[in-house]
Design a protein around this motif. Structure first.
Motif, short mmCIF file in Angstrom:
data_model
loop_
_atom_site.label_atom_id
_atom_site.label_comp_id
_atom_site.label_asym_id
_atom_site.label_seq_id
_atom_site.Cartn_x
_atom_site.Cartn_y
_atom_site.Cartn_z
N LEU A 90 0.83 -1.21 0.00
CA LEU A 90 0.00 0.00 0.00
C LEU A 90 0.87 1.26 0.00
N LYS A 91 0.43 2.24 -0.80
CA LYS A 91 1.10 3.54 -0.83
C LYS A 91 0.05 4.64 -0.76
N PRO A 92 0.45 5.83 -0.29
CA PRO A 92 -0.53 6.93 -0.21
C PRO A 92 -1.18 7.20 -1.56
N ASN A 93 -2.46 7.54 -1.51
CA ASN A 93 -3.29 7.84 -2.68
C ASN A 93 -3.64 6.64 -3.55
N MET A 94 -3.39 5.44 -3.05
CA MET A 94 -4.08 4.30 -3.66
C MET A 94 -5.51 4.34 -3.12
N THR A 95 -6.46 3.86 -3.93
CA THR A 95 -7.87 3.89 -3.51
C THR A 95 -8.51 2.53 -3.76
N PHE A 96 -9.26 2.07 -2.79
CA PHE A 96 -9.85 0.74 -2.88
C PHE A 96 -11.33 0.76 -2.49
N VAL A 116 -21.50 -4.56 3.77
CA VAL A 116 -21.15 -3.22 4.23
C VAL A 116 -19.84 -2.91 3.53
N SER A 117 -19.67 -1.71 3.03
CA SER A 117 -18.42 -1.42 2.33
C SER A 117 -18.00 0.02 2.51
N GLU A 118 -16.75 0.27 2.24
CA GLU A 118 -16.21 1.64 2.25
C GLU A 118 -15.28 1.82 1.05
N SER A 119 -15.34 3.00 0.46
CA SER A 119 -14.30 3.42 -0.47
C SER A 119 -13.23 4.11 0.36
N ILE A 120 -12.00 3.65 0.21
CA ILE A 120 -10.95 4.21 1.07
C ILE A 120 -9.78 4.75 0.26
N ARG A 121 -9.12 5.71 0.87
CA ARG A 121 -7.87 6.24 0.32
C ARG A 121 -6.77 5.95 1.33
#
Lengths: 391, 391
Positions: free
Chosen positions: A343-349, A364-369
């Motif tokens: 993982l690195k900053p500004n990857m989004t999942f 249940v889900s989240e979009s994360i940065r």
């Protein structure tokens, strides 16, 4: 323009780096998300063949598409007019002609046929026939698999892309709340879906919404045992659970979100499933940070839910952001066993621990940065099973 | 169920007839429209590989798909449970495994690998990689091109299909009117699109709407010079023209419709273009009847607009009805020069004489059904340029 010319040029530079690593001199890009990423081209014309050609020693890519779409390329891209090449309409859905014949003719004309040519072998918009026709028309060319080459460049987002995804998340949250608000006994599924669509597209007063690459998914009752059903015109009944999975979209950038709603009294087994899943996703959100491997997230999830005796066979999440139908996923990183991406900053999942059992399920889900020292969810909503008119 | 088992069986029979004509013993169906047509399978899962296998000497087709979608197959198809075959989730978006490896393994297991195998070479959901992996795993198999094999079976609609399309047309007309009603100076494009979406999905009080395979297209101002742009969050200005192309959809069956709206005073050139196009489409609607060849429709159109000095390079229409994103067209018949398909009752087309010039354009269209002695439009709306707040 959606992005500065500087940002497009930086994307081209990074793409060429990967082309060089793979020994590709001419890249044929058919993925509409990749075409948009490098050129800005944006229209619902991907149902016919179109392509961006990136040549290692040329500054600008070239767009090839159907004649009636050339004006869309002029309106939406940063390309010189000379780099917009239309093919005649009789190549469309023809039994004899194929747009790849035109592409091959063009590559020969500009003297590129004897170079190493990359094609996106695994893409909806590069059919088995496309490769067959290219090979037939250019028998001496060497074709290399360039599947996901540009997608991997897209993995780490720029600040502008993050800003677009945050706007998408504002829309996602608004659409989710509108859907939850409306779900109730006696309401038709299609009317809830319509309300969600309206909110997704109308967006906010400050900015409008774009169409998400997947329609709202809202299985109810026993259909919550599977995630990808859409809606019917049936009415909700007391006791139904409803899974809502949807996204906000802004300028083709997505923020997906899933929640589960219960009309009336939930079953004990659903309550248990919900609390296990929420505990699992919370445990993941607590440990996600730069430097961690993707598979470690899955391990945390697996061990957390195992304490309650649950197992999930499907992947826990995937890289997402920019895309066109039929998917908002980027098809690069998956959050699952064996994926060692760091993982690195500004990857989004999209982190989506859905659990679908024989005749019920919970999502249940989240979009994360990924941030500098952890992660942030793009939207902000409680994660528990949502109870409507609990008796 | 969406269709009777009898209707599914009749479709299977007709498909097998075509398989025999082409010497195909095992048909691998990847087009989601064809999968739905033969099995009823309906879910937004086509973003991962899935397939229907039809074997010439077996009664029922078999569904292969992702494990989490197997319950959707149980809910939506007429297939025996034993004919629903899930593949494990680690085949999804993997760098090493591919769902076609699983398919090949399954075909070997059931002793079908040495037969003549048909694949849909030109389909969004059968990538170049799919064929490569199948060939690698089954080096002795003979693969034949079965592109559009099932689509051709779909050309003439049953009465139930026509009924579904007529319902779709009711929704299309309602959505078109809602869009036209809302378009005005100062209104945001995205809010018009949102209103259209809401109407498309909510449908009528008697029946709800399904998602059309293409989102509403609504280029405005100079962007009317090209057909496939969607919307922005900009506000309409006095003097803007807006092209609206949209469909109603019911149980995956479509009825597309296009109209052009003018805010304020239209230019003389747009008025001319509109009257030429309307005269052209009316001339076509008057002459369309069973027994005529498709290219004769185009000839009528061409000669009618030539009187005013206009030429249209792109095709005039195409067969449509059932489909999934990214297209509602069926990719079989085109209404254009050289297409000698003879019209028969219950064929359905989208007749769309759009004219896109340098910086303006005009669209008017009708979804039509060939009747016993002519044709009928599925919707019923005036075709002229629609004037809003004409000064």
């Amino acid at each position: 323009m959606t992005f500065s010319t500087l940002e497009y040029k930086e994307r081209i530079r990074k793409t060429k780096e990967r082309m060089m690593e793979k020994g590709i001199e001419v890249l044929l890009i058919t993925d509409p998300g990749n075409i948009y990423y490098l050129s800005g081209y944006n229209g619902w014309s991907f149902y016919v063949h179109q392509m961006l050609i990136l040549i290692i020693d040329e500054d600008q890519p070239m767009w090839i598409g159907r004649e009636m779409d050339a004006n869309a390329a002029k309106v939406t891209t940063w390309l010189y007019r000379d780099n917009i090449i239309p093919y005649p309409d009789d190549y469309v859905h023809s039994e004899t002609k194929h747009p790849m014949d035109f592409v091959a003719g063009f590559l020969k004309e500009i003297g590129q046929e004897n170079r190493s040519i990359g094609v996106e072998m695994e893409n909806y918009y590069f059919t088995a026939k496309c490769l067959e026709r290219l090979k037939k028309a250019m028998p001496n060319s060497v074709f290399k698999d360039a599947t996901l080459l540009v997608n991997w460049v897209r993995l780490i987002k720029s600040d502008t892309e993050i800003e677009y995804m945050k706007r998408a998340a504002v829309i996602a949250e608004k659409a989710m709340k509108a859907g939850i608000e409306m779900i109730n006994e006696g309401v038709r599924e299609c009317d809830v879906a319509a309300k969600i669509f309206h909110t997704q597209i109308s967006g906010t007063e400050e900015f409008g919404g774009d169409y998400p690459s997947i329609v709202p998914l809202l299985p109810s009752g026993e259909k919550t045992s599977t995630p990808h059903l859409t809606w019917t015109d049936e009415r909700y009944k007391d006791g139904d659970a409803v899974i809502l999975e949807l996204a906000g979209c802004y300028k083709r950038y997505h923020a997906p979100l899933a929640r589960t709603v219960q009309i009336g009294k939930p079953s004990e087994k659903l309550k248990t499933l919900a609390s296990v899943a929420v505990e699992g996703i919370n445990a993941c959100l607590d440990m996600i940070a730069p430097g961690i491997a993707c598979e470690e997230i899955e391990e945390t999830w697996r061990k957390t839910i195992a304490k309650s005796g649950f197992v999930k066979e499907s992947r826990l999440g995937y890289s997402m952001g920019l895309n066109y139908p039929p998917d908002w996923g980027e098809h690069t990183v998956s959050i699952r066993k064996g994926d060692k991406t760091i993982l690195k900053p500004n990857m989004t999942f999209h982190l989506i621990p859905g659990l679908w059992l024989d005749n019920y399920g919970f999502e249940v889900s989240e979009s994360i940065r990924i941030t500098e020292n952890g992660c942030e969810t793009l939207a902000s909503m409680p994660r528990d099973l949502i109870l409507k008119e609990y008796v």
